[in-house]
Design a protein around this motif. Sequence first.
Motif, PDB file in Angstrom:
ATOM      1  N   ASN A 136       0.809  -1.215   0.000  1.00  0.00           N
ATOM      2  CA  ASN A 136       0.000   0.000   0.000  1.00  0.00           C
ATOM      3  C   ASN A 136       0.846   1.271   0.000  1.00  0.00           C
ATOM      4  O   ASN A 136       0.652   2.165  -0.839  1.00  0.00           O
ATOM      5  CB  ASN A 136      -0.929  -0.025   1.218  1.00  0.00           C
ATOM      6  CG  ASN A 136      -1.930   1.110   1.220  1.00  0.00           C
ATOM      7  OD1 ASN A 136      -2.467   1.501   0.189  1.00  0.00           O
ATOM      8  ND2 ASN A 136      -2.187   1.662   2.393  1.00  0.00           N
ATOM      9  N   PHE A 137       1.786   1.385   0.941  1.00  0.00           N
ATOM     10  CA  PHE A 137       2.567   2.610   1.050  1.00  0.00           C
ATOM     11  C   PHE A 137       3.478   2.811  -0.159  1.00  0.00           C
ATOM     12  O   PHE A 137       3.697   3.949  -0.596  1.00  0.00           O
ATOM     13  CB  PHE A 137       3.410   2.603   2.327  1.00  0.00           C
ATOM     14  CG  PHE A 137       2.607   2.644   3.598  1.00  0.00           C
ATOM     15  CD1 PHE A 137       1.291   3.087   3.615  1.00  0.00           C
ATOM     16  CD2 PHE A 137       3.175   2.238   4.805  1.00  0.00           C
ATOM     17  CE1 PHE A 137       0.554   3.131   4.791  1.00  0.00           C
ATOM     18  CE2 PHE A 137       2.447   2.278   5.987  1.00  0.00           C
ATOM     19  CZ  PHE A 137       1.139   2.720   5.983  1.00  0.00           C
ATOM     20  N   VAL A 138       3.993   1.733  -0.695  1.00  0.00           N
ATOM     21  CA  VAL A 138       4.864   1.833  -1.873  1.00  0.00           C
ATOM     22  C   VAL A 138       4.070   2.353  -3.069  1.00  0.00           C
ATOM     23  O   VAL A 138       4.529   3.235  -3.810  1.00  0.00           O
ATOM     24  CB  VAL A 138       5.512   0.468  -2.186  1.00  0.00           C
ATOM     25  CG1 VAL A 138       6.304   0.530  -3.489  1.00  0.00           C
ATOM     26  CG2 VAL A 138       6.412   0.035  -1.033  1.00  0.00           C
ATOM     27  N   ILE A 139       2.865   1.829  -3.257  1.00  0.00           N
ATOM     28  CA  ILE A 139       2.024   2.299  -4.363  1.00  0.00           C
ATOM     29  C   ILE A 139       1.647   3.761  -4.154  1.00  0.00           C
ATOM     30  O   ILE A 139       1.680   4.566  -5.090  1.00  0.00           O
ATOM     31  CB  ILE A 139       0.775   1.410  -4.505  1.00  0.00           C
ATOM     32  CG1 ILE A 139       1.191   0.005  -4.934  1.00  0.00           C
ATOM     33  CG2 ILE A 139      -0.216   2.014  -5.517  1.00  0.00           C
ATOM     34  CD1 ILE A 139       0.066  -1.006  -4.908  1.00  0.00           C
ATOM     35  N   GLY A 140       1.305   4.119  -2.911  1.00  0.00           N
ATOM     36  CA  GLY A 140       1.001   5.517  -2.620  1.00  0.00           C
ATOM     37  C   GLY A 140       2.156   6.426  -2.980  1.00  0.00           C
ATOM     38  O   GLY A 140       1.962   7.532  -3.506  1.00  0.00           O
ATOM     39  N   TRP A 141       3.380   5.953  -2.714  1.00  0.00           N
ATOM     40  CA  TRP A 141       4.553   6.758  -3.054  1.00  0.00           C
ATOM     41  C   TRP A 141       4.710   6.908  -4.562  1.00  0.00           C
ATOM     42  O   TRP A 141       5.004   8.008  -5.057  1.00  0.00           O
ATOM     43  CB  TRP A 141       5.819   6.147  -2.446  1.00  0.00           C
ATOM     44  CG  TRP A 141       7.011   7.007  -2.659  1.00  0.00           C
ATOM     45  CD1 TRP A 141       7.487   7.987  -1.843  1.00  0.00           C
ATOM     46  CD2 TRP A 141       7.870   6.997  -3.808  1.00  0.00           C
ATOM     47  NE1 TRP A 141       8.593   8.583  -2.403  1.00  0.00           N
ATOM     48  CE2 TRP A 141       8.849   8.000  -3.620  1.00  0.00           C
ATOM     49  CE3 TRP A 141       7.902   6.240  -4.963  1.00  0.00           C
ATOM     50  CZ2 TRP A 141       9.839   8.249  -4.542  1.00  0.00           C
ATOM     51  CZ3 TRP A 141       8.893   6.499  -5.898  1.00  0.00           C
ATOM     52  CH2 TRP A 141       9.852   7.494  -5.682  1.00  0.00           C
ATOM     53  N   PHE A 142       4.525   5.814  -5.323  1.00  0.00           N
ATOM     54  CA  PHE A 142       4.640   5.897  -6.787  1.00  0.00           C
ATOM     55  C   PHE A 142       3.598   6.871  -7.358  1.00  0.00           C
ATOM     56  O   PHE A 142       3.901   7.656  -8.259  1.00  0.00           O
ATOM     57  CB  PHE A 142       4.450   4.523  -7.423  1.00  0.00           C
ATOM     58  CG  PHE A 142       5.707   3.706  -7.528  1.00  0.00           C
ATOM     59  CD1 PHE A 142       6.728   4.067  -8.397  1.00  0.00           C
ATOM     60  CD2 PHE A 142       5.861   2.556  -6.771  1.00  0.00           C
ATOM     61  CE1 PHE A 142       7.885   3.309  -8.508  1.00  0.00           C
ATOM     62  CE2 PHE A 142       7.020   1.790  -6.871  1.00  0.00           C
ATOM     63  CZ  PHE A 142       8.035   2.165  -7.737  1.00  0.00           C
ATOM     64  N   VAL A 143       2.370   6.801  -6.851  1.00  0.00           N
ATOM     65  CA  VAL A 143       1.324   7.722  -7.316  1.00  0.00           C
ATOM     66  C   VAL A 143       1.702   9.159  -6.983  1.00  0.00           C
ATOM     67  O   VAL A 143       1.588  10.065  -7.822  1.00  0.00           O
ATOM     68  CB  VAL A 143      -0.035   7.344  -6.698  1.00  0.00           C
ATOM     69  CG1 VAL A 143      -1.086   8.419  -7.005  1.00  0.00           C
ATOM     70  CG2 VAL A 143      -0.508   5.991  -7.212  1.00  0.00           C
ATOM     71  N   ARG A 144       2.167   9.390  -5.756  1.00  0.00           N
ATOM     72  CA  ARG A 144       2.606  10.724  -5.350  1.00  0.00           C
ATOM     73  C   ARG A 144       3.721  11.234  -6.261  1.00  0.00           C
ATOM     74  O   ARG A 144       3.741  12.397  -6.670  1.00  0.00           O
ATOM     75  CB  ARG A 144       3.091  10.670  -3.897  1.00  0.00           C
ATOM     76  CG  ARG A 144       3.624  11.992  -3.377  1.00  0.00           C
ATOM     77  CD  ARG A 144       4.833  11.805  -2.498  1.00  0.00           C
ATOM     78  NE  ARG A 144       5.951  11.206  -3.169  1.00  0.00           N
ATOM     79  CZ  ARG A 144       6.795  11.856  -3.974  1.00  0.00           C
ATOM     80  NH1 ARG A 144       6.619  13.133  -4.242  1.00  0.00           N
ATOM     81  NH2 ARG A 144       7.803  11.228  -4.552  1.00  0.00           N
ATOM     82  N   GLU A 145       4.647  10.354  -6.593  1.00  0.00           N
ATOM     83  CA  GLU A 145       5.764  10.721  -7.472  1.00  0.00           C
ATOM     84  C   GLU A 145       5.259  11.117  -8.852  1.00  0.00           C
ATOM     85  O   GLU A 145       5.699  12.120  -9.423  1.00  0.00           O
ATOM     86  CB  GLU A 145       6.741   9.544  -7.589  1.00  0.00           C
ATOM     87  CG  GLU A 145       7.973   9.813  -8.404  1.00  0.00           C
ATOM     88  CD  GLU A 145       9.016  10.661  -7.676  1.00  0.00           C
ATOM     89  OE1 GLU A 145      10.039  10.971  -8.309  1.00  0.00           O
ATOM     90  OE2 GLU A 145       8.806  11.021  -6.507  1.00  0.00           O
ATOM     91  N   ALA A 146       4.322  10.351  -9.399  1.00  0.00           N
ATOM     92  CA  ALA A 146       3.781  10.652 -10.728  1.00  0.00           C
ATOM     93  C   ALA A 146       3.055  11.992 -10.731  1.00  0.00           C
ATOM     94  O   ALA A 146       3.093  12.727 -11.724  1.00  0.00           O
ATOM     95  CB  ALA A 146       2.842   9.543 -11.180  1.00  0.00           C
ATOM     96  N   LEU A 147       2.387  12.317  -9.636  1.00  0.00           N
ATOM     97  CA  LEU A 147       1.626  13.563  -9.551  1.00  0.00           C
ATOM     98  C   LEU A 147       2.482  14.756  -9.130  1.00  0.00           C
ATOM     99  O   LEU A 147       2.013  15.892  -9.150  1.00  0.00           O
ATOM    100  CB  LEU A 147       0.465  13.391  -8.561  1.00  0.00           C
ATOM    101  CG  LEU A 147      -0.598  12.366  -8.947  1.00  0.00           C
ATOM    102  CD1 LEU A 147      -1.631  12.234  -7.840  1.00  0.00           C
ATOM    103  CD2 LEU A 147      -1.270  12.736 -10.266  1.00  0.00           C
ATOM    104  N   GLY A 148       3.730  14.507  -8.735  1.00  0.00           N
ATOM    105  CA  GLY A 148       4.595  15.592  -8.287  1.00  0.00           C
ATOM    106  C   GLY A 148       4.129  16.217  -6.991  1.00  0.00           C
ATOM    107  O   GLY A 148       4.364  17.400  -6.732  1.00  0.00           O
ATOM    108  N   ALA A 149       3.478  15.417  -6.147  1.00  0.00           N
ATOM    109  CA  ALA A 149       2.962  15.920  -4.872  1.00  0.00           C
ATOM    110  C   ALA A 149       4.061  15.927  -3.814  1.00  0.00           C
ATOM    111  O   ALA A 149       5.131  15.330  -3.997  1.00  0.00           O
ATOM    112  CB  ALA A 149       1.788  15.056  -4.408  1.00  0.00           C
TER     113      ALA A 149
END
Length: 200
Positions: A136-149
């Motif tokens: 879960n946390f790893v996927i959240g990080w990848f999504v955050r990275e893609a969005l530049g958050a």
Amino acid sequence: MTHRLYLIRHGEQLDAEHGVSDGPLSPRGRRQAQALAERLGGVPFDAAWHSPLERAAETAEIIARRMPALQPEPSPLLFDCYPSGPAPETPSAYDAFFGSITEAEMEAGAAQMSDAAAEFLRSSREDRHDLLITHNFVIGWFVREALGAAAWRWVSISQAHCGLTILTQKPGRPWSLLVHNDLAHLPPELRTGLSETYAL
């Protein structure tokens, strides 16, 4: 030319509610993985990797049975981790959560995810379909990275067991979020890992 990165959270773990840190999938977790395998059956994957933890490795094994040509490989870059610590602007609602994590865990997680970005978010000049089975946390990080958050925002992005998230990148463009936590392949009784608010 499009590079597609399919991010999958492992299926439900047996006895996770009792504080067991790792273990095999529950019967429901195996059904989740089987349903996901059917959903992904037509995708022409080029490669697949999974977290070495048992619950992710078993999820990968179930998916690979549906696609015999696919041979998922374990990657330590996909271990469950805490990708960063809080920032001054992090809402106080997360104080208790971050307060339960040590500085060493945060530093290790940040180093891991920096290496994961270099490995899995590399630009490609050809059509690619890559599969990552992780946490879960790893996927959240990848999504955050893609969005530049902001770095801490991974903690606010949740993924259900065997939910499907897809990131895409075209040459010369940044990564984009195409799909997040798609559960269309899971009937309501198999939607776990999120609060009831998000499981509908």
